[in-house]
Design an enzyme around this catalytic site. Sequence first.
Site, PDB file in Angstrom:
ATOM      1  N   HIS A 195       0.842  -1.195   0.000  1.00 27.93           N
ATOM      2  CA  HIS A 195       0.000   0.000   0.000  1.00 27.93           C
ATOM      3  C   HIS A 195       0.876   1.244   0.000  1.00 27.93           C
ATOM      4  O   HIS A 195       1.957   1.257   0.598  1.00 27.93           O
ATOM      5  CB  HIS A 195      -0.922   0.016   1.228  1.00 27.93           C
ATOM      6  CG  HIS A 195      -2.053   0.988   1.116  1.00 27.93           C
ATOM      7  ND1 HIS A 195      -1.923   2.314   1.451  1.00 27.93           N
ATOM      8  CD2 HIS A 195      -3.336   0.833   0.690  1.00 27.93           C
ATOM      9  CE1 HIS A 195      -3.067   2.937   1.241  1.00 27.93           C
ATOM     10  NE2 HIS A 195      -3.934   2.062   0.781  1.00 27.93           N
ATOM     11  N   ASP A 253      -7.811  -4.478  -0.797  1.00 29.63           N
ATOM     12  CA  ASP A 253      -8.289  -4.782  -2.148  1.00 29.63           C
ATOM     13  C   ASP A 253      -8.230  -6.276  -2.451  1.00 29.63           C
ATOM     14  O   ASP A 253      -9.096  -6.814  -3.152  1.00 29.63           O
ATOM     15  CB  ASP A 253      -7.463  -4.014  -3.196  1.00 29.63           C
ATOM     16  CG  ASP A 253      -7.612  -2.512  -3.059  1.00 29.63           C
ATOM     17  OD1 ASP A 253      -8.751  -2.049  -2.929  1.00 29.63           O
ATOM     18  OD2 ASP A 253      -6.591  -1.800  -3.067  1.00 29.63           O
TER      19      ASP A 253
END
Length: 432
Positions: free
Chosen positions: A309, A366
């Site tokens: 991330h 995700d």
Amino acid sequence: MNSAKLTVNLGGDEKSMDLPVLIGTEAEVALDIRNLRQQLGVIVLDPAYGNTGSCTSAITYIDGEKGILRYRGIPIEQLGEKSTFVEVSYLLINGRLPNKHELSEYSRKLTMHSLIHEDMKHFFDGYPATAHPMAILSAMVCSLSSFYPEALDATNTEVFDITATRLLSKLRTIAAFSYKKSIGQPFMYPKNELSYCANLIHMMFATPCEPYPIDDDIVKVINLLLILHADHEQNCSTSTVRLVGSGQANLFASIASGICALWGPRHGGANQEVITMLAQIRKNGDDVNKFLTLVKDRQSGVKLMGFGHRVYKNFDPRAVLIKSAADKVLSKLGRNDPLLETAKRLEEAALKDSYFVDRRLYPNVDFYSGIIYRALGFATNMFTVLFALGRLPGWIAQWKEMNEDPSTRIGRPRQVYTGNTALDYTPIDQRE
């Protein structure tokens, strides 16, 4: 107030200025460079704004090194476990948790505004069956402004509450209608006796042919998914909402711009890319170790989606919550989906590989959200739509905060020009 001295030397001409130092409530330190160009005649260059604060905000706090995410000061872990998406929406937009009466009234208003104008149903007829639901979603949200002209004036604070309520309620209906359009099924109207997330599930999956039972465990996981996506500081789409809104564009237009920004595979479309990646792995022999070897070879061009991330450098706190939910949902549904099995093996292999562990490339929100949405039966092209629905209260809260800030100016980034210097116009018959 603390300050830091900045000195620049431009061809022997030395100039200095004191930069105010701002310290946030969580001890974040920022240099205030608002007067930099005016006093020194220079700007800062920061591609992708990785080191630039565009605003001050009291909505969301993130500490990427420690894996902390809080909405209005409340840890995401507590909200994910104890709250609902409706309550979190109230929290983000209004700055505090509602009491029982306020939550009841807020829920009632969301229920009463869930229908869209019947004329808007005809808009769906103009889209081909191949239309991506995100294209429909953004266009329909922008079109809502034509039905509520009183909301066109972004400075009219008296209509903000009703406009925000309409958006939160109707976006869910538009999202469901977009899905039904894509699969050729009749629209299902919202039912007033159902909760926010139960209504979403009903409108997505029910048909007029027979009753559709609502599973409370599925409602709970949808609530969690939406809560985890509700806000995430100044990301691409949120910054877009603020930038568009800084020109006093109305809330509908600003949110539509955020939806378009979210669409890309590097942002909201990442969970859809995860499923595409898993499908490609299976197509190429379902060898996850071979795939990870290609990922580690930078010359291969193969990317590992759903891991790592931009902000979180240790772990994504949302991923911890959603992984637990994913395990429960997959166990409950008992779906024998080869793609989900590939995902489990990919996760296990990556977490044992020092290449990814050393680089702190852990599964993010995700990765798991795409797996859950697929297990629940959502079409892959609906993943980003559901992300948009979850992010909506955050966008609204950010737009509201910006408009209430008296120091807000229209967003206008600077640039460093690197093109040609002054050139004379060349007549066309003299050009080579």
